[in-house]
Design a protein around this motif. Structure first.
Motif, PDB file in Angstrom:
ATOM      1  N   UNK A   1      -3.904   3.994  -2.927  1.00  0.00           N
ATOM      2  CA  UNK A   1      -3.324   3.101  -3.981  1.00  0.00           C
ATOM      3  C   UNK A   1      -2.411   1.933  -3.538  1.00  0.00           C
ATOM      4  N   UNK A   2      -2.351   0.926  -4.058  1.00  0.00           N
ATOM      5  CA  UNK A   2      -1.584  -0.103  -3.858  1.00  0.00           C
ATOM      6  C   UNK A   2      -0.808  -0.616  -5.157  1.00  0.00           C
TER       7      UNK A   2
ATOM      8  N   UNK B   1       0.847  -1.067  -0.222  1.00  0.00           N
ATOM      9  CA  UNK B   1      -0.001  -0.077   0.049  1.00  0.00           C
ATOM     10  C   UNK B   1       0.963   1.121  -0.067  1.00  0.00           C
ATOM     11  N   UNK B   2       0.258   2.376  -0.667  1.00  0.00           N
ATOM     12  CA  UNK B   2       1.151   3.516  -0.656  1.00  0.00           C
ATOM     13  C   UNK B   2       1.314   4.005   0.732  1.00  0.00           C
ATOM     14  N   UNK B   3       2.420   4.362   1.148  1.00  0.00           N
ATOM     15  CA  UNK B   3       2.861   4.939   2.530  1.00  0.00           C
ATOM     16  C   UNK B   3       2.297   6.559   2.513  1.00  0.00           C
ATOM     17  N   UNK B   4       1.746   7.034   1.548  1.00  0.00           N
ATOM     18  CA  UNK B   4       1.395   8.379   1.727  1.00  0.00           C
ATOM     19  C   UNK B   4       0.193   8.646   2.355  1.00  0.00           C
TER      20      UNK B   4
ATOM     21  N   UNK C   1      -0.198   8.516  -6.830  1.00  0.00           N
ATOM     22  CA  UNK C   1       0.505   9.953  -6.161  1.00  0.00           C
ATOM     23  C   UNK C   1       1.786  10.021  -6.633  1.00  0.00           C
ATOM     24  N   UNK C   2       2.427   9.190  -7.184  1.00  0.00           N
ATOM     25  CA  UNK C   2       3.706   9.345  -7.469  1.00  0.00           C
ATOM     26  C   UNK C   2       4.995   9.027  -6.508  1.00  0.00           C
TER      27      UNK C   2
END
Length: 111
Positions: free
Chosen positions: A29-30, A21-24, A48-49
């Motif tokens: 998103x994953x 999973x995105x840490x942001x 989110x890039x």
């Protein structure tokens, strides 16, 4: 000037595939990972890039082998210890390969 990346994406198994999973914060998103992949990039449509290092469990191969014993790919899931989603949903997390095999046997016996 280079930006220091401190957030880490945590590898987990979802339906028989390694993902993170995105840490942001607020990004839902994953992304799919290859075992041992060192960096996470939140790409693709809606990503989110963010770029972050990947935190892998110490026994990637053992976890994977234990999950492959499950005949249904949708049941091949593993969360690292204290993973936010696992905690929210009340799912097992941080299981060792032996614990995964025990869980598989328990579910097979219930059939």
């Amino acid at each position: 000037m280079a930006q220091l990346i401190t957030a880490r994406a945590r590898a987990r198994v979802n339906h028989g595939r390694w993902i993170a999973d995105c840490p942001r914060r607020h990004c839902a998103n994953a992304m799919r990972l290859e075992p041992g992949q060192p960096m996470f990039h939140c790409g693709g449509e809606g990503g989110c890039q963010m770029v972050a290092g990947v935190e892998w469990p110490s026994d990637v191969d053992g976890i994977w082998e234990a999950l492959l014993e499950r005949p249904v790919p949708g049941t091949r899931n593993w969360y690292p210890d204290s993973h936010v989603e696992a905690l929210k949903l009340g799912l097992p997390h941080g299981l060792s390969p032996a614990e995964l095999r025990d869980e598989t046997r328990e579910h097979e016996e219930a059939l």
